[in-house]
Every structure is written in C-alpha cells, then in structure tokens.
Design a protein around this motif. Structure first.
Motif, PDB file in Angstrom:
ATOM      1  N   TYR A  70      46.005 -78.864 -23.822  1.00  0.00           N
ATOM      2  CA  TYR A  70      46.308 -79.534 -25.079  1.00  0.00           C
ATOM      3  C   TYR A  70      47.278 -80.701 -24.924  1.00  0.00           C
ATOM      4  O   TYR A  70      47.649 -81.328 -25.902  1.00  0.00           O
ATOM      5  CB  TYR A  70      46.854 -78.510 -26.081  1.00  0.00           C
ATOM      6  CG  TYR A  70      45.920 -77.330 -26.219  1.00  0.00           C
ATOM      7  CD1 TYR A  70      44.664 -77.465 -26.789  1.00  0.00           C
ATOM      8  CD2 TYR A  70      46.276 -76.086 -25.725  1.00  0.00           C
ATOM      9  CE1 TYR A  70      43.796 -76.400 -26.882  1.00  0.00           C
ATOM     10  CE2 TYR A  70      45.404 -74.993 -25.809  1.00  0.00           C
ATOM     11  CZ  TYR A  70      44.171 -75.173 -26.393  1.00  0.00           C
ATOM     12  OH  TYR A  70      43.313 -74.110 -26.473  1.00  0.00           O
ATOM     13  N   ALA A  71      47.681 -80.984 -23.693  1.00  0.00           N
ATOM     14  CA  ALA A  71      48.585 -82.106 -23.447  1.00  0.00           C
ATOM     15  C   ALA A  71      47.807 -83.418 -23.527  1.00  0.00           C
ATOM     16  O   ALA A  71      46.600 -83.467 -23.277  1.00  0.00           O
ATOM     17  CB  ALA A  71      49.235 -81.972 -22.076  1.00  0.00           C
ATOM     18  N   SER A  72      48.520 -84.487 -23.841  1.00  0.00           N
ATOM     19  CA  SER A  72      47.893 -85.809 -23.860  1.00  0.00           C
ATOM     20  C   SER A  72      47.601 -86.226 -22.411  1.00  0.00           C
ATOM     21  O   SER A  72      48.201 -85.683 -21.478  1.00  0.00           O
ATOM     22  CB  SER A  72      48.831 -86.827 -24.511  1.00  0.00           C
ATOM     23  OG  SER A  72      49.948 -87.056 -23.662  1.00  0.00           O
ATOM     24  N   PRO A  73      46.722 -87.185 -22.223  1.00  0.00           N
ATOM     25  CA  PRO A  73      46.460 -87.645 -20.852  1.00  0.00           C
ATOM     26  C   PRO A  73      47.723 -88.120 -20.139  1.00  0.00           C
ATOM     27  O   PRO A  73      47.893 -87.878 -18.943  1.00  0.00           O
ATOM     28  CB  PRO A  73      45.456 -88.792 -21.049  1.00  0.00           C
ATOM     29  CG  PRO A  73      44.767 -88.467 -22.325  1.00  0.00           C
ATOM     30  CD  PRO A  73      45.819 -87.806 -23.179  1.00  0.00           C
ATOM     31  N   GLN A  74      48.622 -88.762 -20.870  1.00  0.00           N
ATOM     32  CA  GLN A  74      49.868 -89.225 -20.267  1.00  0.00           C
ATOM     33  C   GLN A  74      50.721 -88.040 -19.808  1.00  0.00           C
ATOM     34  O   GLN A  74      51.310 -88.075 -18.732  1.00  0.00           O
ATOM     35  CB  GLN A  74      50.673 -90.096 -21.253  1.00  0.00           C
ATOM     36  CG  GLN A  74      50.027 -91.415 -21.575  1.00  0.00           C
ATOM     37  CD  GLN A  74      48.943 -91.302 -22.657  1.00  0.00           C
ATOM     38  OE1 GLN A  74      48.758 -90.267 -23.287  1.00  0.00           O
ATOM     39  NE2 GLN A  74      48.196 -92.382 -22.850  1.00  0.00           N
ATOM     40  N   GLN A  75      50.792 -86.990 -20.624  1.00  0.00           N
ATOM     41  CA  GLN A  75      51.557 -85.803 -20.255  1.00  0.00           C
ATOM     42  C   GLN A  75      50.935 -85.116 -19.036  1.00  0.00           C
ATOM     43  O   GLN A  75      51.643 -84.673 -18.139  1.00  0.00           O
ATOM     44  CB  GLN A  75      51.628 -84.813 -21.418  1.00  0.00           C
ATOM     45  CG  GLN A  75      52.477 -85.275 -22.580  1.00  0.00           C
ATOM     46  CD  GLN A  75      52.318 -84.370 -23.781  1.00  0.00           C
ATOM     47  OE1 GLN A  75      51.213 -83.943 -24.122  1.00  0.00           O
ATOM     48  NE2 GLN A  75      53.438 -84.070 -24.441  1.00  0.00           N
ATOM     49  N   GLN A  76      49.611 -85.036 -19.014  1.00  0.00           N
ATOM     50  CA  GLN A  76      48.931 -84.416 -17.874  1.00  0.00           C
ATOM     51  C   GLN A  76      49.188 -85.207 -16.597  1.00  0.00           C
ATOM     52  O   GLN A  76      49.445 -84.631 -15.536  1.00  0.00           O
ATOM     53  CB  GLN A  76      47.431 -84.290 -18.145  1.00  0.00           C
ATOM     54  CG  GLN A  76      47.104 -83.254 -19.191  1.00  0.00           C
ATOM     55  CD  GLN A  76      45.618 -83.161 -19.488  1.00  0.00           C
ATOM     56  OE1 GLN A  76      44.805 -83.908 -18.961  1.00  0.00           O
ATOM     57  NE2 GLN A  76      45.248 -82.225 -20.343  1.00  0.00           N
TER      58      GLN A  76
END
Length: 89
Positions: A70-76
C-alpha cells in the motif's frame, strides 16, 4: 562489504511471490490460446489455485511487514534503497 549469502524467510517469500506472478501470467496467456475444453478446464483450475496461493502468500508477506503493497512508488523505492544501503555496508 559483508558477504551475506544466507537466505531469510523474507527472501524466500518475496522470491515465491515473484515466481507466482510469472506462473499466473503464463497460465492466463496459455488459457486464452487453448481450444480443448478439457485442457481449458484443467488450466482454469490451476490458475485459480495459483491465484489463491499467491493471495495467501501476499497476505503473509504484508502481515509480516516484508512487502508494503500500500506504499506509494516513492516510498517503495526509498525502502528498497535503504535495504540496498544496509546490505552494502
């Protein structure tokens, strides 16, 4: 750089998830190209079983914090970069 060659449960789970995605994609493609009704039924059953297994494994990985779906691509990306930095130190 440390030479860490041991596999963790997380490594195995994420590898299995990656592999099952490929299997699901392949089964779906083969299923659309199959005209034999009995073979099509067998492939549908196998595809359903693979999807169910993938779901269960994903649920385990998410609940253990190994995969943040559920993380954003930036967080991933940031999580992956942090993991790489940890490995290379």
């Amino acid at each position: 750089m440390a030479n860490n060659t041991s596999l963790t449960d997380k490594d195995i789970a994420l590898d299995l998830l990656s592999s099952s995605k490929g299997t699901i994609a392949t089964l779906a493609k083969v299923l659309t190209e199959t005209t034999n009704p009995k073979l099509r039924d067998a492939l549908k059953n196998e595809l359903t079983a693979c999807i169910n297994s993938h779901y269960r494994l994903s649920d385990i990985a998410i609940s253990k914090g190994w995969y943040n779906a559920y993380a954003s691509p930036q967080q991933q990306l940031q999580q992956d970069l942090s993991a790489i930095n940890t490995i290379t130190q």
